[in-house]
Write a protein that holds these residues in place. Structure first.
Motif, PDB file in Angstrom:
ATOM      1  N   GLU A 118       0.825  -1.210   0.000  1.00 37.09           N
ATOM      2  CA  GLU A 118       0.000   0.000   0.000  1.00 37.09           C
ATOM      3  C   GLU A 118       0.862   1.264   0.000  1.00 37.09           C
ATOM      4  O   GLU A 118       0.478   2.280  -0.592  1.00 37.09           O
ATOM      5  CB  GLU A 118      -0.925   0.001   1.216  1.00 37.09           C
ATOM      6  CG  GLU A 118      -1.904   1.172   1.243  1.00 37.09           C
ATOM      7  CD  GLU A 118      -2.869   1.098   2.406  1.00 37.09           C
ATOM      8  OE1 GLU A 118      -3.658   2.046   2.585  1.00 37.09           O
ATOM      9  OE2 GLU A 118      -2.848   0.080   3.158  1.00 37.09           O
ATOM     10  N   ASN A 119       2.047   1.181   0.624  1.00 36.97           N
ATOM     11  CA  ASN A 119       2.861   2.393   0.788  1.00 36.97           C
ATOM     12  C   ASN A 119       4.229   2.324   0.123  1.00 36.97           C
ATOM     13  O   ASN A 119       4.949   3.334   0.105  1.00 36.97           O
ATOM     14  CB  ASN A 119       3.072   2.683   2.283  1.00 36.97           C
ATOM     15  CG  ASN A 119       1.761   2.916   3.015  1.00 36.97           C
ATOM     16  OD1 ASN A 119       0.924   3.711   2.576  1.00 36.97           O
ATOM     17  ND2 ASN A 119       1.568   2.211   4.127  1.00 36.97           N
ATOM     18  N   THR A 120       4.628   1.157  -0.401  1.00 39.82           N
ATOM     19  CA  THR A 120       5.976   1.030  -0.953  1.00 39.82           C
ATOM     20  C   THR A 120       5.953   0.318  -2.299  1.00 39.82           C
ATOM     21  O   THR A 120       4.973  -0.340  -2.657  1.00 39.82           O
ATOM     22  CB  THR A 120       6.898   0.252   0.004  1.00 39.82           C
ATOM     23  OG1 THR A 120       6.419  -1.110   0.108  1.00 39.82           O
ATOM     24  CG2 THR A 120       6.937   0.890   1.377  1.00 39.82           C
ATOM     25  N   GLU A 121       7.072   0.455  -3.002  1.00 41.66           N
ATOM     26  CA  GLU A 121       7.256  -0.245  -4.270  1.00 41.66           C
ATOM     27  C   GLU A 121       8.746  -0.507  -4.442  1.00 41.66           C
ATOM     28  O   GLU A 121       9.573   0.363  -4.181  1.00 41.66           O
ATOM     29  CB  GLU A 121       6.737   0.599  -5.426  1.00 41.66           C
ATOM     30  CG  GLU A 121       6.882  -0.057  -6.789  1.00 41.66           C
ATOM     31  CD  GLU A 121       6.313   0.813  -7.914  1.00 41.66           C
ATOM     32  OE1 GLU A 121       7.015   1.029  -8.924  1.00 41.66           O
ATOM     33  OE2 GLU A 121       5.156   1.278  -7.765  1.00 41.66           O
ATOM     34  N   GLN A 122       9.116  -1.715  -4.848  1.00 47.26           N
ATOM     35  CA  GLN A 122      10.505  -2.054  -5.095  1.00 47.26           C
ATOM     36  C   GLN A 122      10.608  -2.935  -6.332  1.00 47.26           C
ATOM     37  O   GLN A 122       9.639  -3.594  -6.714  1.00 47.26           O
ATOM     38  CB  GLN A 122      11.116  -2.770  -3.878  1.00 47.26           C
ATOM     39  CG  GLN A 122      10.495  -4.128  -3.570  1.00 47.26           C
ATOM     40  CD  GLN A 122      11.036  -4.722  -2.276  1.00 47.26           C
ATOM     41  OE1 GLN A 122      10.697  -4.294  -1.177  1.00 47.26           O
ATOM     42  NE2 GLN A 122      11.896  -5.732  -2.396  1.00 47.26           N
ATOM     43  N   PRO A 123      11.783  -2.937  -6.988  1.00 46.72           N
ATOM     44  CA  PRO A 123      11.921  -3.743  -8.214  1.00 46.72           C
ATOM     45  C   PRO A 123      11.807  -5.236  -7.927  1.00 46.72           C
ATOM     46  O   PRO A 123      12.193  -5.715  -6.856  1.00 46.72           O
ATOM     47  CB  PRO A 123      13.322  -3.386  -8.707  1.00 46.72           C
ATOM     48  CG  PRO A 123      13.686  -2.122  -8.006  1.00 46.72           C
ATOM     49  CD  PRO A 123      12.978  -2.153  -6.690  1.00 46.72           C
ATOM     50  N   LEU A 124      11.268  -5.952  -8.888  1.00 47.94           N
ATOM     51  CA  LEU A 124      11.225  -7.409  -8.834  1.00 47.94           C
ATOM     52  C   LEU A 124      12.457  -7.957  -9.546  1.00 47.94           C
ATOM     53  O   LEU A 124      12.727  -7.590 -10.695  1.00 47.94           O
ATOM     54  CB  LEU A 124       9.955  -7.921  -9.526  1.00 47.94           C
ATOM     55  CG  LEU A 124       9.847  -9.433  -9.746  1.00 47.94           C
ATOM     56  CD1 LEU A 124       9.722 -10.165  -8.415  1.00 47.94           C
ATOM     57  CD2 LEU A 124       8.671  -9.769 -10.663  1.00 47.94           C
ATOM     58  N   ASN A 125      13.203  -8.820  -8.884  1.00 44.88           N
ATOM     59  CA  ASN A 125      14.362  -9.456  -9.511  1.00 44.88           C
ATOM     60  C   ASN A 125      13.934 -10.776 -10.139  1.00 44.88           C
ATOM     61  O   ASN A 125      13.157 -11.543  -9.555  1.00 44.88           O
ATOM     62  CB  ASN A 125      15.460  -9.701  -8.470  1.00 44.88           C
ATOM     63  CG  ASN A 125      16.045  -8.403  -7.942  1.00 44.88           C
ATOM     64  OD1 ASN A 125      16.284  -7.467  -8.700  1.00 44.88           O
ATOM     65  ND2 ASN A 125      16.272  -8.334  -6.638  1.00 44.88           N
ATOM     66  N   TYR A 126      14.462 -11.063 -11.333  1.00 45.16           N
ATOM     67  CA  TYR A 126      14.084 -12.266 -12.067  1.00 45.16           C
ATOM     68  C   TYR A 126      15.200 -12.611 -13.047  1.00 45.16           C
ATOM     69  O   TYR A 126      16.122 -11.809 -13.292  1.00 45.16           O
ATOM     70  CB  TYR A 126      12.768 -12.049 -12.820  1.00 45.16           C
ATOM     71  CG  TYR A 126      12.739 -10.803 -13.670  1.00 45.16           C
ATOM     72  CD1 TYR A 126      13.198 -10.798 -14.988  1.00 45.16           C
ATOM     73  CD2 TYR A 126      12.269  -9.591 -13.148  1.00 45.16           C
ATOM     74  CE1 TYR A 126      13.183  -9.640 -15.757  1.00 45.16           C
ATOM     75  CE2 TYR A 126      12.252  -8.434 -13.905  1.00 45.16           C
ATOM     76  CZ  TYR A 126      12.713  -8.467 -15.208  1.00 45.16           C
ATOM     77  OH  TYR A 126      12.704  -7.316 -15.961  1.00 45.16           O
ATOM     78  N   THR A 127      15.131 -13.822 -13.600  1.00 44.42           N
ATOM     79  CA  THR A 127      16.140 -14.290 -14.545  1.00 44.42           C
ATOM     80  C   THR A 127      15.551 -14.356 -15.955  1.00 44.42           C
ATOM     81  O   THR A 127      14.339 -14.183 -16.153  1.00 44.42           O
ATOM     82  CB  THR A 127      16.651 -15.685 -14.163  1.00 44.42           C
ATOM     83  OG1 THR A 127      15.595 -16.645 -14.390  1.00 44.42           O
ATOM     84  CG2 THR A 127      17.067 -15.740 -12.689  1.00 44.42           C
ATOM     85  N   GLN A 128      16.402 -14.662 -16.923  1.00 44.39           N
ATOM     86  CA  GLN A 128      15.936 -14.821 -18.301  1.00 44.39           C
ATOM     87  C   GLN A 128      14.985 -16.008 -18.440  1.00 44.39           C
ATOM     88  O   GLN A 128      14.180 -16.057 -19.380  1.00 44.39           O
ATOM     89  CB  GLN A 128      17.123 -15.006 -19.245  1.00 44.39           C
ATOM     90  CG  GLN A 128      17.962 -13.741 -19.442  1.00 44.39           C
ATOM     91  CD  GLN A 128      19.055 -13.927 -20.477  1.00 44.39           C
ATOM     92  OE1 GLN A 128      19.449 -15.063 -20.784  1.00 44.39           O
ATOM     93  NE2 GLN A 128      19.537 -12.839 -21.020  1.00 44.39           N
TER      94      GLN A 128
END
Length: 218
Positions: free
Chosen positions: A72-82
């Motif tokens: 609701e109050n934050t956002e961060q990048p999602l890490n993922y692979t190919q």
């Protein structure tokens, strides 16, 4: 029936809690957290549960263009692979804050779902001995039981699939020939028995280990 039960145990939460659209894939973090918590609480040197975004029809990777983890109050990048593996943090705060995973597939026509996969981490050719494969086999078995929960593993254990050993995928054909080992191209199945527990005999191959997963009897 047994394989279908395994798929149900490992995949139901991802399918049930997700919301798919052609433009993006959204799923609650709590299902991932519950499984990561099982691994964190256990004593596993190699066994892990990993998460992949795959196409519902073909099970091919839903390659990811971008992603994020949102509360609701934050956002961060999602890490993922190919290979569309989601590299998620183990975070009690994200669980309490009811975080959701948002992924943008590269192909907007893909209808995606989460695949939960028990497999090895940090398992290389240096570990390719009977003793280490025995260890990994039992780690897989324990992790599968823990993920299945008390009710299924203790009271309805007959519903669980039969694990015979481990399945090793190599980068190229390994040219392995030994009792208890059967290979088809780059994939070898190792029938793990109790007498492997303290056996340091090594399986020698120049082909690198890519992944190790449980060998489930069909």
């Amino acid at each position: 029936m047994k394989n279908r039960m395994l798929a149900l145990l490992l995949g139901l939460a991802g399918a049930a809690s997700s919301v798919q659209a052609q433009e993006e894939f959204v799923v609650s973090y709590d299902g991932f957290y519950d499984r990561l918590k099982v691994v964190e609480k256990g004593e596993f040197e190699f066994a892990r549960v990993n998460f992949y975004l795959v196409d519902i029809a073909s099970l091919a990777p839903c390659q990811i263009q971008s992603g994020k983890i949102v509360t609701e109050n934050t956002e961060q990048p999602l890490n993922y692979t190919q290979e569309a593996q989601l590299l998620l943090p183990f975070s009690e705060k994200l669980d309490k804050d009811k975080a959701v995973i948002v992924a943008q597939p590269k192909n907007p026509q893909h209808d995606c779902q989460i695949k939960f996969q028990i497999e090895s981490a940090y398992f290389t050719n240096t570990h390719l001995t009977k003793q280490r494969l025995y260890q990994l086999h039992h780690e897989f078995d324990e992790l599968l039981s823990d993920l299945s929960g008390f009710f299924v593993s203790k009271l309805m254990g007959f519903l669980l699939p039969q694990q015979k050993g481990v399945k090793v995928t190599f980068a190229s054909e390994p040219n392995l020939s030994a009792p208890g080992v059967s290979c088809d191209k780059q994939v070898c199945q190792f029938l793990v028995t109790d007498d492997w527990e303290n056996d340091t005999a090594r399986f020698n191959t120049l082909s690198e280990v890519v992944s190790v997963t449980p060998w489930i009897e069909k």
